[in-house]
Design a protein around this motif. Structure first.
Motif, PDB file in Angstrom:
ATOM      1  N   ILE A  85       3.452 -17.408  12.168  1.00  0.00           N
ATOM      2  CA  ILE A  85       2.449 -16.490  11.819  1.00  0.00           C
ATOM      3  C   ILE A  85       2.392 -16.161  10.500  1.00  0.00           C
ATOM      4  O   ILE A  85       3.010 -16.834   9.668  1.00  0.00           O
ATOM      5  CB  ILE A  85       2.922 -15.311  12.570  1.00  0.00           C
ATOM      6  CG1 ILE A  85       4.049 -14.825  11.979  1.00  0.00           C
ATOM      7  CG2 ILE A  85       3.056 -15.493  14.134  1.00  0.00           C
ATOM      8  CD1 ILE A  85       4.421 -13.313  12.511  1.00  0.00           C
ATOM      9  N   LYS A  86       1.247 -15.861   9.958  1.00  0.00           N
ATOM     10  CA  LYS A  86       1.045 -15.454   8.726  1.00  0.00           C
ATOM     11  C   LYS A  86       0.775 -14.097   8.111  1.00  0.00           C
ATOM     12  O   LYS A  86      -0.036 -13.498   9.036  1.00  0.00           O
ATOM     13  CB  LYS A  86      -0.228 -16.491   8.297  1.00  0.00           C
ATOM     14  CG  LYS A  86      -0.474 -16.363   6.625  1.00  0.00           C
ATOM     15  CD  LYS A  86      -1.438 -17.421   6.154  1.00  0.00           C
ATOM     16  CE  LYS A  86      -2.770 -17.130   7.055  1.00  0.00           C
ATOM     17  NZ  LYS A  86      -3.784 -18.138   6.431  1.00  0.00           N
ATOM     18  N   ILE A  87       1.237 -13.470   7.247  1.00  0.00           N
ATOM     19  CA  ILE A  87       1.014 -12.329   6.793  1.00  0.00           C
ATOM     20  C   ILE A  87      -0.032 -12.630   5.678  1.00  0.00           C
ATOM     21  O   ILE A  87      -0.145 -13.321   4.781  1.00  0.00           O
ATOM     22  CB  ILE A  87       2.217 -11.691   5.982  1.00  0.00           C
ATOM     23  CG1 ILE A  87       3.089 -11.279   7.115  1.00  0.00           C
ATOM     24  CG2 ILE A  87       1.936 -10.367   5.050  1.00  0.00           C
ATOM     25  CD1 ILE A  87       4.523 -10.802   6.319  1.00  0.00           C
ATOM     26  N   GLY A  88      -1.120 -11.491   5.708  1.00  0.00           N
ATOM     27  CA  GLY A  88      -2.229 -11.668   4.782  1.00  0.00           C
ATOM     28  C   GLY A  88      -2.845 -10.160   4.451  1.00  0.00           C
ATOM     29  O   GLY A  88      -2.541  -9.301   5.025  1.00  0.00           O
ATOM     30  N   ARG A  89      -3.748 -10.300   3.583  1.00  0.00           N
ATOM     31  CA  ARG A  89      -4.653  -9.018   3.114  1.00  0.00           C
ATOM     32  C   ARG A  89      -3.633  -7.914   2.938  1.00  0.00           C
ATOM     33  O   ARG A  89      -3.829  -6.774   3.270  1.00  0.00           O
ATOM     34  CB  ARG A  89      -5.605  -8.769   4.000  1.00  0.00           C
ATOM     35  CG  ARG A  89      -6.757  -9.749   4.245  1.00  0.00           C
ATOM     36  CD  ARG A  89      -7.475 -10.079   3.161  1.00  0.00           C
ATOM     37  NE  ARG A  89      -8.948 -10.809   3.220  1.00  0.00           N
ATOM     38  CZ  ARG A  89      -9.017 -12.016   3.273  1.00  0.00           C
ATOM     39  NH1 ARG A  89      -8.002 -12.904   3.090  1.00  0.00           N
ATOM     40  NH2 ARG A  89     -10.218 -12.534   3.491  1.00  0.00           N
ATOM     41  N   MET A  90      -2.568  -8.371   2.218  1.00  0.00           N
ATOM     42  CA  MET A  90      -1.641  -7.176   1.879  1.00  0.00           C
ATOM     43  C   MET A  90      -2.216  -6.512   0.514  1.00  0.00           C
ATOM     44  O   MET A  90      -2.500  -6.909  -0.262  1.00  0.00           O
ATOM     45  CB  MET A  90      -0.245  -7.699   1.442  1.00  0.00           C
ATOM     46  CG  MET A  90       0.741  -6.734   0.514  1.00  0.00           C
ATOM     47  SD  MET A  90       1.263  -5.334   1.863  1.00  0.00           S
ATOM     48  CE  MET A  90       2.449  -6.025   2.909  1.00  0.00           C
ATOM     49  N   ALA A  91      -2.712  -5.164   0.576  1.00  0.00           N
ATOM     50  CA  ALA A  91      -3.171  -4.168  -0.399  1.00  0.00           C
ATOM     51  C   ALA A  91      -2.836  -2.975  -0.394  1.00  0.00           C
ATOM     52  O   ALA A  91      -2.503  -2.167   0.681  1.00  0.00           O
ATOM     53  CB  ALA A  91      -4.715  -4.333  -0.440  1.00  0.00           C
ATOM     54  N   THR A  92      -2.438  -2.417  -1.590  1.00  0.00           N
ATOM     55  CA  THR A  92      -1.884  -1.149  -1.820  1.00  0.00           C
ATOM     56  C   THR A  92      -2.801  -0.646  -2.859  1.00  0.00           C
ATOM     57  O   THR A  92      -2.960  -1.186  -3.921  1.00  0.00           O
ATOM     58  CB  THR A  92      -0.402  -0.967  -2.174  1.00  0.00           C
ATOM     59  OG1 THR A  92       0.185  -1.702  -1.221  1.00  0.00           O
ATOM     60  CG2 THR A  92      -0.036   0.348  -2.072  1.00  0.00           C
ATOM     61  N   LEU A  93      -3.195   0.588  -2.772  1.00  0.00           N
ATOM     62  CA  LEU A  93      -4.032   1.457  -3.680  1.00  0.00           C
ATOM     63  C   LEU A  93      -3.196   1.573  -4.985  1.00  0.00           C
ATOM     64  O   LEU A  93      -1.866   1.817  -4.836  1.00  0.00           O
ATOM     65  CB  LEU A  93      -4.402   2.572  -3.326  1.00  0.00           C
ATOM     66  CG  LEU A  93      -5.444   2.829  -2.267  1.00  0.00           C
ATOM     67  CD1 LEU A  93      -5.876   4.175  -1.997  1.00  0.00           C
ATOM     68  CD2 LEU A  93      -6.734   1.794  -2.429  1.00  0.00           C
ATOM     69  N   ALA A  94      -3.524   1.586  -6.181  1.00  0.00           N
ATOM     70  CA  ALA A  94      -2.910   1.594  -7.532  1.00  0.00           C
ATOM     71  C   ALA A  94      -1.700   2.514  -7.555  1.00  0.00           C
ATOM     72  O   ALA A  94      -0.563   2.452  -7.964  1.00  0.00           O
ATOM     73  CB  ALA A  94      -3.806   1.495  -8.655  1.00  0.00           C
ATOM     74  N   GLU A  95      -2.362   3.792  -7.318  1.00  0.00           N
ATOM     75  CA  GLU A  95      -1.585   4.989  -7.400  1.00  0.00           C
ATOM     76  C   GLU A  95      -0.350   5.074  -6.374  1.00  0.00           C
ATOM     77  O   GLU A  95       0.434   5.909  -6.620  1.00  0.00           O
ATOM     78  CB  GLU A  95      -2.367   6.252  -7.393  1.00  0.00           C
ATOM     79  CG  GLU A  95      -3.195   6.653  -6.071  1.00  0.00           C
ATOM     80  CD  GLU A  95      -4.417   5.854  -6.130  1.00  0.00           C
ATOM     81  OE1 GLU A  95      -5.646   6.389  -5.381  1.00  0.00           O
ATOM     82  OE2 GLU A  95      -4.717   4.875  -6.815  1.00  0.00           O
ATOM     83  N   TYR A  96      -0.267   4.186  -5.361  1.00  0.00           N
ATOM     84  CA  TYR A  96       0.602   4.414  -4.306  1.00  0.00           C
ATOM     85  C   TYR A  96       1.598   2.963  -4.550  1.00  0.00           C
ATOM     86  O   TYR A  96       2.517   3.038  -3.546  1.00  0.00           O
ATOM     87  CB  TYR A  96       0.079   4.317  -2.998  1.00  0.00           C
ATOM     88  CG  TYR A  96      -0.657   5.500  -2.667  1.00  0.00           C
ATOM     89  CD1 TYR A  96       0.042   6.627  -2.055  1.00  0.00           C
ATOM     90  CD2 TYR A  96      -1.733   5.880  -2.994  1.00  0.00           C
ATOM     91  CE1 TYR A  96      -0.542   7.965  -1.453  1.00  0.00           C
ATOM     92  CE2 TYR A  96      -2.474   7.204  -2.867  1.00  0.00           C
ATOM     93  CZ  TYR A  96      -1.731   8.219  -2.116  1.00  0.00           C
ATOM     94  OH  TYR A  96      -2.376   9.262  -1.952  1.00  0.00           O
ATOM     95  N   ARG A  97       1.521   2.293  -5.685  1.00  0.00           N
ATOM     96  CA  ARG A  97       2.233   1.082  -5.757  1.00  0.00           C
ATOM     97  C   ARG A  97       3.627   1.659  -6.238  1.00  0.00           C
ATOM     98  O   ARG A  97       3.884   2.596  -7.092  1.00  0.00           O
ATOM     99  CB  ARG A  97       1.706   0.005  -6.580  1.00  0.00           C
ATOM    100  CG  ARG A  97       0.698  -0.526  -5.962  1.00  0.00           C
ATOM    101  CD  ARG A  97      -0.152  -1.560  -6.836  1.00  0.00           C
ATOM    102  NE  ARG A  97      -1.773  -1.509  -6.554  1.00  0.00           N
ATOM    103  CZ  ARG A  97      -2.720  -2.183  -7.082  1.00  0.00           C
ATOM    104  NH1 ARG A  97      -2.510  -2.206  -8.325  1.00  0.00           N
ATOM    105  NH2 ARG A  97      -3.911  -2.252  -6.569  1.00  0.00           N
ATOM    106  N   GLY A  98       4.621   0.823  -5.807  1.00  0.00           N
ATOM    107  CA  GLY A  98       6.058   0.927  -6.451  1.00  0.00           C
ATOM    108  C   GLY A  98       6.870   2.143  -5.604  1.00  0.00           C
ATOM    109  O   GLY A  98       7.981   2.643  -6.241  1.00  0.00           O
ATOM    110  N   LYS A  99       6.238   2.544  -4.495  1.00  0.00           N
ATOM    111  CA  LYS A  99       7.029   3.629  -3.636  1.00  0.00           C
ATOM    112  C   LYS A  99       7.327   3.040  -2.186  1.00  0.00           C
ATOM    113  O   LYS A  99       7.708   3.852  -1.555  1.00  0.00           O
ATOM    114  CB  LYS A  99       5.853   4.773  -3.613  1.00  0.00           C
ATOM    115  CG  LYS A  99       5.200   5.427  -4.808  1.00  0.00           C
ATOM    116  CD  LYS A  99       4.230   6.423  -4.743  1.00  0.00           C
ATOM    117  CE  LYS A  99       3.552   6.900  -5.771  1.00  0.00           C
ATOM    118  NZ  LYS A  99       4.585   6.999  -6.750  1.00  0.00           N
TER     119      LYS A  99
END
Length: 228
Positions: free
Chosen positions: A131-145
């Motif tokens: 299986i494949k993980i894809g389209r991983m996206a996080t809004l900039a202000e929520y990264r690193g959390k």
């Protein structure tokens, strides 16, 4: 990791079906997603798509018209929300869509790969379903959390217990499709290769380094234990 100041919750939806393939991307307003805006399309898919547009299109410069693809219709989609606001998303592409891929890399006019080498490598025998993980996206202000990590952990935890569903594709019964045994692939942006490594994924140089939408990508594998 200290507690997040955000009230983040996660949810997921099953494959939304072919209706999403007819969505006109130009009509998607990522700042104003509502069930009434596009009737018949799951609201969680629209919210996930809104995050993807903000990250991949607005921030990274990818094509809006390539954002929705055939895998969207048949994938499971995860989304993280801060209250009512969607902030991160990813999808799991089931086995059937992977085994039907053309296993030939392609080059553009500059000689750069635009697709990976789908061939046997030291890490993949060229035959085992994955299986494949894809389209991983996080809004900039929520990264690193830790939000993206939570999506990966929850989605793969779900996958372990739902191998039969991931092994059956559109129009197929579980017994008719290749059975998934726990192998997971990520087509990761090279800039976050180290992050995927922390998630337990290993880089496979045999798949090559290729360019999608002007961004370098690499293939990374992880194996999870499937619950029987």
């Amino acid at each position: 990791m200290p507690p997040s100041p955000f009230n983040v919750t996660t949810s997921h939806i099953p494959p939304p079906g072919p209706t999403v393939l007819s969505l006109p991307p130009i009509l998607i307003d990522p700042h104003n997603i509502s069930a009434e805006s596009l009737p018949g399309v799951p609201i969680l898919f629209l919210r996930a798509l809104g995050v993807r547009i903000l990250v991949f299109v607005n921030e990274q410069g990818c094509s809006l018209y390539n954002e929705i693809d055939a895998d969207d219709a048949r994938s499971w989609h995860w989304i993280a929300s801060d209250g009512e606001n969607p902030v991160a998303t990813m999808r799991l592409v089931p086995v059937s869509t992977i085994t039907e891929e053309v296993h030939d890399a392609k080059e553009n006019s500059d000689g750069l790969l635009t697709k990976p080498y789908h061939r046997a490598t030291k890490m993949w025998d060229g035959r085992e379903p994955y299986i494949k993980i894809g389209r991983m996206a996080t809004l900039a202000e929520y990264r690193g959390k830790g939000i993206a990590q939570t999506l990966v952990d929850e989605s793969l935890g779900w996958a372990k217990a739902h191998a039969a569903e991931l092994s059956s594709g559109e129009g197929k019964q579980p017994g008719d499709a290749p059975q998934w045994r726990g192998l997971v692939l990520s087509h990761a942006q090279k800039s976050v290769q180290r992050w995927w490594g922390k998630m337990g994924f290993e880089f496979d140089e045999g798949l090559g380094v290729w360019w999608e939408e002007g961004i370098e990508h690499v293939g990374m594998w992880r194996r999870v234990e499937v619950l029987r």
